[in-house]
Enzyme design. Structure first.
Site, PDB file in Angstrom:
ATOM      1  CG  ASP A   9      12.203 -49.202  47.429  1.00 47.60           C
ATOM      2  OD1 ASP A   9      12.861 -50.237  47.186  1.00 47.60           O
ATOM      3  OD2 ASP A   9      11.013 -49.085  47.814  1.00 47.60           O
ATOM      4  CG  ASP A  11       9.115 -53.815  44.149  1.00 47.94           C
ATOM      5  OD1 ASP A  11       9.529 -53.398  43.011  1.00 47.94           O
ATOM      6  OD2 ASP A  11       9.447 -54.931  44.441  1.00 47.94           O
ATOM      7  CG  ASP A 129       7.768 -48.367  50.027  1.00 50.08           C
ATOM      8  OD1 ASP A 129       9.060 -48.742  50.062  1.00 50.08           O
ATOM      9  OD2 ASP A 129       6.981 -49.302  49.920  1.00 50.08           O
TER      10      ASP A 129
END
Length: 358
Positions: A9, A11, A129
């Site tokens: 991922d 961001d 995240d």
């Protein structure tokens, strides 16, 4: 040879995520701590990297493409300058309410990796995240790591992820419960960390710390025992559990150094020669004048080493001479630890035996 892929991922994983969840200006660009060293380690272990990112409404008035392209381009240039290249950048620009199969946790953008026979899916993984990143990993049939962040929790940092994937760590967790004791031991032979020891016997704790510290591996010991009776069961069962943990972590023993160490400590000299032969044997040469050092009976010192050998399948010749019993015991544990460091070190992939088994 097939290639493992690390899907990542963007961001919150490669770069920190601001409060409005859009990196749409240069001043918002901040790299997640530890990401570059971790990716370099994984690159050297053969991994290739693919970014998979949801960018809500990218290209719309609410999120113009130009606002994204500048910071994103700088991020890619920084990674490239450090030797980190990305095989692909997969970006879904839809809105959450559209529920498109290309939006994580959907795998529409990454389906071609499932069809590519040159990809090692067993070693491939996803790092993100959010829960949607872990769900993406589940949908791909690969391992998922949720990075620890203030916004979404998670259990991993980048150093731990790189260690887990690149080092293929040799670990073991052993729980030994008897009527007299409850012992829990964890070892990671490929990670260096401060030992965490608690047995109720401070001097014994100090000796076990020597094994982890000078052995060069992560060691955790938690022991509760019938110390109101005496120290025997706690020391013995800790040794047995530690030996079992070492045996399990070493697995088939391929690539290990296998074989001793001589260590001076002031007036004391200790020597440890060992062999993870699978045939337990202890030869202990040394005498103690004191009945106890701290809270540890000296008669239990050779008994500890014998129990360790029995459970680990270890052949150990340990000798110690000197004038100070504290120094002698500590030197013996340190010599064992340094011999363990040499023996468990990976030196290749061959089994160090002409018999074909250890």
């Amino acid at each position: 040879m097939s290639t493992p892929i690390l899907f990542v991922d963007r961001d919150g994983t490669l770069i920190e995520e601001p409060d409005n969840f859009q990196i749409d200006a240069y001043h918002k660009l901040r790299f997640v701590p530890g990401v570059i060293p971790a990716l370099l380690k994984l690159r050297d272990a053969g991994y290739e990297f693919v970014i998979v990112s949801n960018q809500d409404g990218l290209g719309s008035e609410r999120y113009p493409q130009a606002d994204f392209d500048g910071p994103h381009g700088l991020m890619m240039q920084v990674f490239e300058s450090q030797g980190i290249a990305f095989r692909e950048v997969l970006i879904d620009t839809s809105w959450p309410e559209q529920n498109l199969p290309t939006r994580k946790p959907g795998i529409g953008l990454a389906l071609h990796y499932l069809r590519d026979r040159g990809i090692d899916l067993e070693r491939s993984a996803m790092v993100g995240d959010r829960d949607t990143d872990i769900a993406f990993a589940d949908n791909m049939g690969i391992r998922g790591f949720q990075l620890r962040t203030p916004q979404f929790g998670g259990d991993w940092d980048w150093a731990g992820i790189a260690h887990e994937l690149a080092d293929a760590p040799r670990r073991a967790q052993v729980q030994r419960n008897t009527k007299e004791t409850r012992i829990r031991i964890g070892v990671d032979l490929d990670k260096q960390a401060d030992p965490k020891i608690s047995t109720g016997l401070p001097f014994f704790d100090h000796m076990l710390e020597q094994i982890g510290k000078h052995g060069g591996f992560a060691l955790e010991v938690e022991a509760t025992g019938d110390l109101h009776i005496d120290e025997h069961h706690t020391v013995e069962d800790t040794a047995l559990a530690l030996g079992q943990a070492l045996r399990e972590a070493l697995g088939d023993k391929r690539g290990i150094g296998r074989y001793g160490f001589t260590l001076p400590m002031d007036e004391t000299l200790a020597s440890a020669a060992l062999d993870f032969s699978g045939r337990p044997w202890l030869v202990f040469e040394g005498e103690f004048r004191r009945e106890k050092v701290g809270d540890l009976p000296t008669e239990l010192v050779p008994h500890f080493f014998r129990s360790l050998c029995d459970a680990a399948g270890l052949n150990l010749h340990l000798s110690v001479r000197g004038d100070n019993d504290h120094h002698k015991i500590e030197a013996a544990f340190k010599a064992l630890a340094r011999a363990l460091r040499q023996a468990i070190r990976r030196e290749g992939v061959e089994l160090p035996s002409t018999k074909g088994a250890l």
